[in-house]
Design a protein around this motif. Structure first.
Motif, PDB file in Angstrom:
ATOM      1  N   UNK A 136      -1.228  -9.969 -23.858  1.00 47.63           N
ATOM      2  CA  UNK A 136      -1.447  -9.780 -22.358  1.00 47.63           C
ATOM      3  C   UNK A 136      -2.212 -11.032 -21.796  1.00 47.63           C
ATOM      4  N   UNK A 137      -2.397 -11.767 -21.354  1.00 49.90           N
ATOM      5  CA  UNK A 137      -3.013 -13.639 -20.209  1.00 49.90           C
ATOM      6  C   UNK A 137      -3.599 -12.667 -19.414  1.00 49.90           C
ATOM      7  N   UNK A 138      -3.877 -11.450 -18.432  1.00 51.07           N
ATOM      8  CA  UNK A 138      -4.348 -10.978 -17.457  1.00 51.07           C
ATOM      9  C   UNK A 138      -5.277  -9.553 -17.466  1.00 51.07           C
ATOM     10  N   UNK A 139      -6.112 -10.124 -19.108  1.00 50.73           N
ATOM     11  CA  UNK A 139      -6.531  -8.820 -18.941  1.00 50.73           C
ATOM     12  C   UNK A 139      -7.921  -8.773 -18.186  1.00 50.73           C
ATOM     13  N   UNK A 140      -8.050  -9.641 -17.403  1.00 43.42           N
ATOM     14  CA  UNK A 140      -9.221  -9.417 -16.874  1.00 43.42           C
ATOM     15  C   UNK A 140      -9.196  -7.826 -15.381  1.00 43.42           C
ATOM     16  N   UNK A 141      -8.294  -8.051 -14.766  1.00 41.91           N
ATOM     17  CA  UNK A 141      -7.529  -7.388 -14.019  1.00 41.91           C
ATOM     18  C   UNK A 141      -7.780  -5.764 -14.133  1.00 41.91           C
ATOM     19  N   UNK A 142      -7.792  -5.173 -15.515  1.00 45.34           N
ATOM     20  CA  UNK A 142      -7.660  -3.595 -15.493  1.00 45.34           C
ATOM     21  C   UNK A 142      -9.055  -3.197 -15.623  1.00 45.34           C
ATOM     22  N   UNK A 143     -10.088  -3.498 -15.384  1.00 41.90           N
ATOM     23  CA  UNK A 143     -11.195  -3.787 -14.694  1.00 41.90           C
ATOM     24  C   UNK A 143     -11.405  -2.954 -13.390  1.00 41.90           C
ATOM     25  N   UNK A 144     -10.214  -3.079 -12.475  1.00 43.05           N
ATOM     26  CA  UNK A 144     -10.262  -2.944 -11.321  1.00 43.05           C
ATOM     27  C   UNK A 144      -9.446  -1.553 -11.386  1.00 43.05           C
ATOM     28  N   UNK A 145      -9.304  -0.887 -11.723  1.00 38.63           N
ATOM     29  CA  UNK A 145      -8.441   0.306 -12.210  1.00 38.63           C
ATOM     30  C   UNK A 145      -9.021   1.713 -12.111  1.00 38.63           C
ATOM     31  N   UNK A 192      -4.864   4.105 -19.501  1.00 42.23           N
ATOM     32  CA  UNK A 192      -3.511   5.243 -19.772  1.00 42.23           C
ATOM     33  C   UNK A 192      -3.229   3.014 -20.095  1.00 42.23           C
ATOM     34  N   UNK A 193      -3.106   2.366 -19.422  1.00 44.46           N
ATOM     35  CA  UNK A 193      -2.723   1.284 -19.697  1.00 44.46           C
ATOM     36  C   UNK A 193      -3.838   0.164 -20.630  1.00 44.46           C
ATOM     37  N   UNK A 194      -5.060   0.139 -20.467  1.00 46.17           N
ATOM     38  CA  UNK A 194      -5.770  -0.294 -22.133  1.00 46.17           C
ATOM     39  C   UNK A 194      -5.271   0.820 -23.239  1.00 46.17           C
ATOM     40  N   UNK A 195      -5.306   1.636 -22.831  1.00 45.47           N
ATOM     41  CA  UNK A 195      -4.866   2.120 -24.150  1.00 45.47           C
ATOM     42  C   UNK A 195      -2.861   1.699 -24.850  1.00 45.47           C
ATOM     43  N   UNK A 206       1.054  -0.106 -13.944  1.00 44.62           N
ATOM     44  CA  UNK A 206      -0.169  -0.657 -13.894  1.00 44.62           C
ATOM     45  C   UNK A 206      -0.541  -1.796 -14.191  1.00 44.62           C
ATOM     46  N   UNK A 207      -0.162  -1.986 -14.538  1.00 45.11           N
ATOM     47  CA  UNK A 207      -0.728  -3.919 -14.360  1.00 45.11           C
ATOM     48  C   UNK A 207      -0.857  -4.770 -13.071  1.00 45.11           C
ATOM     49  N   UNK A 208       0.363  -4.266 -12.578  1.00 40.80           N
ATOM     50  CA  UNK A 208       0.793  -4.616 -11.087  1.00 40.80           C
ATOM     51  C   UNK A 208      -0.178  -4.328 -10.040  1.00 40.80           C
ATOM     52  N   UNK A 209      -0.848  -2.996 -10.457  1.00 38.92           N
ATOM     53  CA  UNK A 209      -1.775  -2.327  -9.588  1.00 38.92           C
ATOM     54  C   UNK A 209      -2.935  -3.420 -10.314  1.00 38.92           C
ATOM     55  N   UNK A 266       1.279  -1.280  -0.211  1.00 33.87           N
ATOM     56  CA  UNK A 266       0.136  -0.155   0.223  1.00 33.87           C
ATOM     57  C   UNK A 266       1.234   1.088   0.085  1.00 33.87           C
ATOM     58  N   UNK A 267       2.204   1.372   0.874  1.00 33.93           N
ATOM     59  CA  UNK A 267       3.055   2.218   1.094  1.00 33.93           C
ATOM     60  C   UNK A 267       3.787   2.710  -0.245  1.00 33.93           C
ATOM     61  N   UNK A 268       4.159   2.185  -0.768  1.00 31.47           N
ATOM     62  CA  UNK A 268       4.364   1.879  -2.050  1.00 31.47           C
ATOM     63  C   UNK A 268       3.601   2.990  -3.822  1.00 31.47           C
ATOM     64  N   UNK A 269       2.943   1.556  -3.474  1.00 31.88           N
ATOM     65  CA  UNK A 269       1.544   2.048  -4.163  1.00 31.88           C
ATOM     66  C   UNK A 269       1.013   3.430  -4.012  1.00 31.88           C
ATOM     67  N   UNK A 270       0.714   3.730  -2.842  1.00 27.61           N
ATOM     68  CA  UNK A 270       0.487   5.353  -3.047  1.00 27.61           C
ATOM     69  C   UNK A 270       1.460   6.100  -3.267  1.00 27.61           C
ATOM     70  N   UNK A 271       2.525   6.191  -2.895  1.00 30.90           N
ATOM     71  CA  UNK A 271       4.346   6.976  -2.501  1.00 30.90           C
ATOM     72  C   UNK A 271       4.560   7.175  -4.077  1.00 30.90           C
ATOM     73  N   UNK A 272       4.405   5.739  -4.895  1.00 34.50           N
ATOM     74  CA  UNK A 272       5.397   6.093  -5.997  1.00 34.50           C
ATOM     75  C   UNK A 272       3.857   5.382  -7.292  1.00 34.50           C
ATOM     76  N   UNK A 273       2.739   5.688  -6.867  1.00 39.79           N
ATOM     77  CA  UNK A 273       1.727   5.488  -8.166  1.00 39.79           C
ATOM     78  C   UNK A 273       1.720   5.772  -9.550  1.00 39.79           C
ATOM     79  N   UNK A 274       2.011   4.617  -9.918  1.00 43.27           N
ATOM     80  CA  UNK A 274       2.412   4.633 -11.473  1.00 43.27           C
ATOM     81  C   UNK A 274       1.537   5.626 -11.961  1.00 43.27           C
ATOM     82  N   UNK A 275       0.134   6.265 -12.032  1.00 44.90           N
ATOM     83  CA  UNK A 275      -0.368   7.115 -12.386  1.00 44.90           C
ATOM     84  C   UNK A 275      -0.589   7.822 -12.677  1.00 44.90           C
TER      85      UNK A 275
END
Length: 521
Positions: free
Chosen positions: A292-301, A308-311, A259-262, A238-247
């Protein structure tokens, strides 16, 4: 390819008296790149992937012609877009090097090929040379898996979340100090400093984000053996993805896919996230599977990050011809509906296939084994008795090419390195035709990609025979083809005489190998 040279000058204007004053002239925003190669053959092709307006660098897609040729040991290239960001270079002798550019930049570099298995040596000059050399030398936590392994060891040894985060900050201190010193010495610009410092932070997020996502999915199989309890590991994520949020805007130049890892950590419940109200992208998982074998996760962003991620994923799919024209149109329509103001929209619209591939010339039911003649624009298919009974590669070669030697090229429409080799096919075909060698292209695409396979073969002018491998043949190939592209040689008796032939880009090395293995004169 023609290159424009921008000549900067100043006009003189008359003023009262004998004095002349020089008018202020806005500096050119053009970005130019030039290279000097030692020991690199002329006609070597260099691909330049440049930043596009408003979007991050895509490692595979380009919206403009992006190749230049080495002549007399040099090449020159002017970017079409005067954008700030990263440029990637790719070619036989220069592999995946990056440099930072900004409007008006003049980038130079010299390259000396390595001996044996050693990588080439690249030294940058010109604008922001110090920063580009830091990247080239792997000093910004971009040295590859070794950096990732070190960072995961640092995290694994930390007893608490606070200790882990402090250790990661200490890892970033050295590269950030290098950048600060370069800025103070005026050897890099403020923009370069800020972009490279942001890249350091995103490298940490990349390595740790991947490791944490695997850990929370299956700790027993993960390489991240944490001393801290899982509750603390969640605090770290949580701290890493808040402090260095790729968005965040300061990371707009990064192309690391964080963004995929997020999205993965949101789906896992590690990062706070409401459940998606719609599963738009999960519904396209089969179409995007090649890239990309993990398309299902992008709906969570969140919407902005999702745009940006889907583009970016869409551009990658376009680069690899990952789906049919009809599927591309449907995906693009959904993307445009959800994100009408996205800077990706005009780029995607311009790159979409404009029309279905032309129908193949057919004189029978066979639609998986065809030929492309010189000057033809579509594959031609004729009846192929017994093709449906073939189960192995050797059987296919003996059935279709009795008494003739065969060069086999294994490829797929989603394989970038495979397609990159096609530009060297004219030399191969000239050699093969003079020596009575058949050229057979075997695609391991899915059966549903038949239209795309046939169109791509024709588009690249791949003269010779083409086979869209059946499921049975593809299953047998899994045991003998570890990667793509792969090339093989069969003699006139249908015997495999070389399981790992040189690539078409190797030129004379391949031709000499064919002479030796096939007994050619």
């Amino acid at each position: 390819m023609n290159f424009r040279i921008s000549l900067l000058g100043a006009a003189l204007a008359a003023v009262p008296g004998p004095l002349y004053a020089q008018k202020n002239v806005a500096p050119s925003t053009h970005i130019t790149i030039s290279g000097q190669f030692t020991g690199v053959p002329d006609s070597t092709i260099i691909s330049v992937f440049e930043p596009m307006p408003g979007v991050a660098l895509n490692y595979f897609f380009t919206d403009v012609p992006n190749e230049t040729v080495v002549r007399d040991g040099r090449f020159s290239y002017q970017l079409r877009h005067a954008e700030t960001g990263f440029v990637r270079y790719d070619g036989k002798y220069i592999a995946h090097n990056l440099s930072f550019v900004e409007p008006g930049a003049r980038i130079t570099f010299t390259l000396t090929p390595g001996t044996g298995s050693a990588p080439p040596t690249v030294v940058f000059g010109g604008t922001n040379a110090a920063g580009n050399n830091f990247m080239e030398q792997g000093k910004l936590l971009n040295g590859g898996p070794a950096d990732g392994q070190r960072l995961t060891r640092v995290m694994a040894a930390a007893p608490t979340a606070a200790a882990g985060l402090a250790a990661l900050e200490a890892e970033m201190a050295t590269p950030k100090a290098l950048l600060a010193a370069a800025l103070k010495a005026h050897s890099i610009s403020q923009r370069c400093h800020d972009a490279l410092a942001a890249e350091v932070e995103q490298r940490v997020l990349f390595w740790l984000g991947n490791a944490l996502a695997v850990h929370f999915r299956d700790p027993a199989k993960a390489n991240l053996h944490l001393q801290m309890p899982d509750a603390d590991a969640r605090k770290v994520a949580v701290a890493l993805f808040t402090r260095y949020d790729p968005a965040l805007p300061r990371y707009r130049y990064s192309a690391l896919g964080n963004l995929f890892n997020a999205a993965v950590l949101r789906e896992q419940g590690v990062l706070p996230s409401p459940a998606p109200t719609a599963r738009i992208w999960a519904g396209y998982a089969p179409q995007f599977a090649p890239v990309n074998s993990g398309m299902n996760v992008f709906d969570y962003l969140p919407a902005a990050a999702q745009s940006r991620a889907m583009g970016d994923v869409l551009l990658t799919a376009l680069a690899f011809n990952a789906m049919s024209a009809a599927d591309f149109a449907r995906v693009a329509a959904d993307y445009r509906r959800l994100f009408p103001a996205s800077p990706y929209v005009p780029i995607i619209a311009k790159a979409l296939p404009k029309a279905p591939a032309p129908a193949a010339a057919s004189t029978g039911q066979n639609q998986t084994f065809g030929t492309l003649a010189a000057g033809a624009h579509v594959l031609a298919f004729a009846p192929a008795p017994g093709l449906d009974t073939v189960r192995t590669l050797a059987a296919l070669v003996r059935q279709q090419f009795p008494g003739r030697p065969v060069f086999v090229d294994f490829w797929a429409s989603w394989c970038g390195p495979c397609i990159a080799e096609f530009k060297y096919e004219p030399g191969l075909h000239e050699f093969a035709s003079k020596n009575g060698v058949e050229v057979l292209y075997i695609s391991v695409d899915k059966a549903g990609s038949r239209e795309k396979w046939a169109a791509l073969a024709a588009k690249n002018g791949l003269r010779g025979s083409h086979y869209l491998a059946s499921e049975a043949v593809q299953e047998s190939l899994k045991k003998v083809i570890p990667y793509l592209p792969t090339y093989m040689l069969f003699d006139k008796n249908g015997q495999l005489v070389e399981a790992s032939a040189y690539h078409p880009s190797d030129g004379e090395k391949l031709y000499q190998q064919m002479r030796e293995r096939l007994g050619l004169r």
